[in-house]
Motif scaffolding. Sequence first.
Motif, PDB file in Angstrom:
ATOM      1  N   ILE A  68      15.776   9.513  -6.702  1.00 49.86           N
ATOM      2  CA  ILE A  68      15.788  10.872  -6.150  1.00 49.86           C
ATOM      3  C   ILE A  68      15.063  10.909  -4.807  1.00 49.86           C
ATOM      4  N   LEU A  69      13.895  10.285  -4.735  1.00 49.43           N
ATOM      5  CA  LEU A  69      13.149  10.272  -3.479  1.00 49.43           C
ATOM      6  C   LEU A  69      13.891   9.514  -2.396  1.00 49.43           C
ATOM      7  N   PHE A  70      14.571   8.446  -2.767  1.00 51.71           N
ATOM      8  CA  PHE A  70      15.337   7.688  -1.783  1.00 51.71           C
ATOM      9  C   PHE A  70      16.515   8.518  -1.265  1.00 51.71           C
ATOM     10  N   SER A  71      17.173   9.262  -2.162  1.00 52.15           N
ATOM     11  CA  SER A  71      18.268  10.147  -1.732  1.00 52.15           C
ATOM     12  C   SER A  71      17.743  11.212  -0.780  1.00 52.15           C
ATOM     13  N   ARG A  72      16.586  11.731  -1.100  1.00 51.17           N
ATOM     14  CA  ARG A  72      15.968  12.739  -0.220  1.00 51.17           C
ATOM     15  C   ARG A  72      15.658  12.140   1.147  1.00 51.17           C
ATOM     16  N   ASP A  73      15.150  10.906   1.188  1.00 50.62           N
ATOM     17  CA  ASP A  73      14.835  10.261   2.465  1.00 50.62           C
ATOM     18  C   ASP A  73      16.091  10.070   3.306  1.00 50.62           C
ATOM     19  N   ILE A  74      17.199   9.729   2.669  1.00 50.88           N
ATOM     20  CA  ILE A  74      18.450   9.562   3.419  1.00 50.88           C
ATOM     21  C   ILE A  74      18.887  10.892   4.021  1.00 50.88           C
ATOM     22  N   LEU A  75      18.778  11.967   3.235  1.00 49.11           N
ATOM     23  CA  LEU A  75      19.143  13.298   3.742  1.00 49.11           C
ATOM     24  C   LEU A  75      18.281  13.678   4.952  1.00 49.11           C
ATOM     25  N   VAL A  76      16.979  13.459   4.840  1.00 50.61           N
ATOM     26  CA  VAL A  76      16.075  13.791   5.942  1.00 50.61           C
ATOM     27  C   VAL A  76      16.410  12.957   7.177  1.00 50.61           C
ATOM     28  N   TYR A  77      16.661  11.681   6.973  1.00 55.31           N
ATOM     29  CA  TYR A  77      16.973  10.803   8.107  1.00 55.31           C
ATOM     30  C   TYR A  77      18.289  11.196   8.765  1.00 55.31           C
TER      31      TYR A  77
ATOM     32  N   LEU B 208       0.827  -1.206   0.000  1.00 55.92           N
ATOM     33  CA  LEU B 208       0.000   0.000   0.000  1.00 55.92           C
ATOM     34  C   LEU B 208       0.864   1.259   0.000  1.00 55.92           C
ATOM     35  N   THR B 209       2.008   1.214   0.676  1.00 49.98           N
ATOM     36  CA  THR B 209       2.929   2.356   0.666  1.00 49.98           C
ATOM     37  C   THR B 209       3.459   2.610  -0.734  1.00 49.98           C
ATOM     38  N   VAL B 210       3.789   1.546  -1.456  1.00 49.11           N
ATOM     39  CA  VAL B 210       4.261   1.680  -2.836  1.00 49.11           C
ATOM     40  C   VAL B 210       3.187   2.318  -3.714  1.00 49.11           C
ATOM     41  N   ILE B 211       1.951   1.882  -3.544  1.00 52.55           N
ATOM     42  CA  ILE B 211       0.849   2.416  -4.347  1.00 52.55           C
ATOM     43  C   ILE B 211       0.603   3.882  -4.014  1.00 52.55           C
ATOM     44  N   ALA B 212       0.609   4.217  -2.726  1.00 58.53           N
ATOM     45  CA  ALA B 212       0.360   5.600  -2.313  1.00 58.53           C
ATOM     46  C   ALA B 212       1.439   6.534  -2.841  1.00 58.53           C
ATOM     47  N   ARG B 213       2.680   6.074  -2.843  1.00 59.87           N
ATOM     48  CA  ARG B 213       3.769   6.917  -3.347  1.00 59.87           C
ATOM     49  C   ARG B 213       3.635   7.137  -4.852  1.00 59.87           C
ATOM     50  N   ALA B 214       3.210   6.096  -5.578  1.00 58.87           N
ATOM     51  CA  ALA B 214       3.040   6.232  -7.029  1.00 58.87           C
ATOM     52  C   ALA B 214       1.857   7.133  -7.374  1.00 58.87           C
TER      53      ALA B 214
ATOM     54  N   MET C  51      12.306  11.896  13.033  1.00 55.90           N
ATOM     55  CA  MET C  51      11.131  12.306  12.256  1.00 55.90           C
ATOM     56  C   MET C  51      10.951  11.386  11.042  1.00 55.90           C
ATOM     57  N   THR C  52      10.714  10.130  11.307  1.00 57.13           N
ATOM     58  CA  THR C  52      10.557   9.152  10.224  1.00 57.13           C
ATOM     59  C   THR C  52       9.258   9.342   9.452  1.00 57.13           C
ATOM     60  N   ASP C  53       8.302  10.107  10.036  1.00 57.13           N
ATOM     61  CA  ASP C  53       7.043  10.323   9.324  1.00 57.13           C
ATOM     62  C   ASP C  53       7.216  11.244   8.123  1.00 57.13           C
ATOM     63  N   LEU C  54       8.379  11.913   8.019  1.00 52.74           N
ATOM     64  CA  LEU C  54       8.640  12.784   6.880  1.00 52.74           C
ATOM     65  C   LEU C  54       9.165  12.018   5.670  1.00 52.74           C
ATOM     66  N   LEU C  55       9.520  10.767   5.852  1.00 51.87           N
ATOM     67  CA  LEU C  55      10.071   9.988   4.749  1.00 51.87           C
ATOM     68  C   LEU C  55       8.998   9.708   3.708  1.00 51.87           C
ATOM     69  N   GLU C  56       9.403   9.713   2.438  1.00 54.76           N
ATOM     70  CA  GLU C  56       8.462   9.545   1.329  1.00 54.76           C
ATOM     71  C   GLU C  56       8.069   8.094   1.089  1.00 54.76           C
ATOM     72  N   GLY C  57       8.653   7.170   1.800  1.00 47.74           N
ATOM     73  CA  GLY C  57       8.283   5.772   1.582  1.00 47.74           C
ATOM     74  C   GLY C  57       9.394   4.786   1.890  1.00 47.74           C
ATOM     75  N   ALA C  58      10.578   5.292   2.231  1.00 45.47           N
ATOM     76  CA  ALA C  58      11.690   4.399   2.549  1.00 45.47           C
ATOM     77  C   ALA C  58      11.421   3.674   3.860  1.00 45.47           C
ATOM     78  N   ASN C  59      11.830   2.430   3.910  1.00 49.45           N
ATOM     79  CA  ASN C  59      11.677   1.618   5.113  1.00 49.45           C
ATOM     80  C   ASN C  59      12.968   1.697   5.921  1.00 49.45           C
ATOM     81  N   VAL C  60      12.876   2.171   7.156  1.00 48.81           N
ATOM     82  CA  VAL C  60      14.070   2.371   7.980  1.00 48.81           C
ATOM     83  C   VAL C  60      14.491   1.027   8.571  1.00 48.81           C
ATOM     84  N   ASP C  61      15.166   0.219   7.753  1.00 50.53           N
ATOM     85  CA  ASP C  61      15.689  -1.057   8.224  1.00 50.53           C
ATOM     86  C   ASP C  61      17.199  -0.937   8.438  1.00 50.53           C
ATOM     87  N   GLU C  62      17.843  -2.045   8.701  1.00 54.94           N
ATOM     88  CA  GLU C  62      19.282  -2.016   8.977  1.00 54.94           C
ATOM     89  C   GLU C  62      20.082  -1.535   7.775  1.00 54.94           C
ATOM     90  N   GLY C  63      19.683  -1.976   6.579  1.00 55.46           N
ATOM     91  CA  GLY C  63      20.390  -1.535   5.377  1.00 55.46           C
ATOM     92  C   GLY C  63      20.281  -0.039   5.162  1.00 55.46           C
TER      93      GLY C  63
END
Length: 607
Positions: free
Chosen positions: A286-295, A203-209, A301-313
Amino acid sequence: MSYQALYRVWRPQRFQDIAGQKAITQTLRNALVQEKTSHAYLFTGPRGTGKTSAAKIFAKAINCPNLKDGEPCNECETCRSITQGQLNDVIEIDAASNNGVEEIRDIRDKAKYAPTSADYKVYIIDEVHMLTTGAFNALLKTLEEPPKNVVFILATTEPHKIPLTIISRTQRFDFKRIGIRDSCERMKYILDQEKMAYQEEALTVIARAAEGGMRDALSILDQAISYGDDTVTVENAMSVTGSLTQELVLDYFDAIIQHNTEKGLSLLQNILAEGKDSSRFVEDLILFSRDILVYQQAPQMTDLLEGANVDEGFKQLSQTISANQLYEIIAILNDTQQEIRFTNHAEVYLEVATVKLTQLAIAQINNAAAETPSVNENTQIERQKITDLEKELIQMKKQLQEIAKNGGTPQPAKKAPKSVNKPGNNQFKANTTIIYKVLSEATKENLAQLIDIWPDLLNMLSVTQRAIMKASTPVAASPDGLIVSFEYDILCQKATNDTELLEAVSEDLRRLVGYSPNMVCVPSEQWPTIREQFLKQNKDLLKKRPVKKSSSTSIEQHETATATANDYEQENLASLESVLPETEEEETIVTEAMELFGKEMVEVKED
């Protein structure tokens, strides 16, 4: 009965069913409960955000005899007739195909008649910006003096095309893009009611698209359900949207960090071979790079992420890659995104971008050394500060001695400008010549207008342009120029060098406010100094104005002259009163009088 799309079956029937627009729905509900409804409303916002649904719900609520907490009952005959589109007193019009003067005149004439079966006659005009100028003029009089028990609801995706005379006679509600979390919650509710299995990550993938549109999200969900045989999985959602899994993105970034061009090209070929969309591939990076910068800047503030999953990787990558590397990656991807829009060989540009990314000559150890000065460097900075202070004290002592020799009264010494020597300081330099020109013509009204529409402007830009402009704020504006302050020097420099971004901002401002000022970028650290210098220069010019001297000049006359000068200054600098700071030094009236008229012309009277 034939199958109906999800967005038709699950169209909101109550205000609480509208996702992501709580402020708007709560306001409308309160107005209904308090019986303080307006005669005309304007619903604006991107497609699929609930404008037309809210209009239909409002039409039901204002006519429902069983209204409860501002919500229609959806059970009475009136509510059911409106839901089925069979009530004659609720008229829905598509302005795209009925945009002429005659159609609007017909509405105006019929609006004079009282409603037949409901309490209010409601006209819902969708895509109202498509009306012609003559049609708007025909509608204007009706909105200005509406008949009793008639409500107009205008809906549009392009409010800047609607005349201000129309907007001023309506209550405007701006529907925002629906957040990923709200979209997911709505899809969860629908799938639970349909009793279908799903994975929350899908559902997160669909919402982001869907990019903020609930209708688009439900359409993509429909495709995923059909693709997966009534089951929504991450793999199905990725296949339908053409998105990448986070594992693939992490592997691609790993090739960038290790400067492994062969691995990067191999991953790219595998991704394209699976049928992934080239544009979606770049957008996801681009969105993933932005999520890394925000993190990196705000891990909590993980609620600001566009869809990245904050896992170990993800956490490990955020600790390994530097901010400067991410800036370079976003810049390269942004250029690639623009290039593949106008080519039939997108894979060639993706391969070139992969080579550039994997050969970035920015090592993590060098970035860490540049960002964190060593102990010896800190010592040198402190010593330099002490030396500068000693020189300043010696200079002040010499000035005091010279004043004492001349028999004068010591004047308060002006503060020396602060200078901090940072190692490797290569900050962006703003163009003060252009900035001064804009400030000389700036008006408070222009700035207030641009600040008001700034969020709408950012929504009109592309994702990469919006990433550059997200940390920006308009600080001064004139009809021909706009000064924008950036929190980061590197974003300020990128915006200044991005011709396409500057043109897009100018064109979008023309659509929003009717004129297209040229944008000038300035770092937020430099802006206070630049505006203070401009104010001082203008005040110096005012003090040099010729003043008629008189032998009987007194303190009272000086106060009159000072007030006149102040009036002149305010008249010429009225446009800057909201952006220019007050001067740090305030001289006494006697000192100002001496400077304006000379010591021999000033007579000090004791009370």
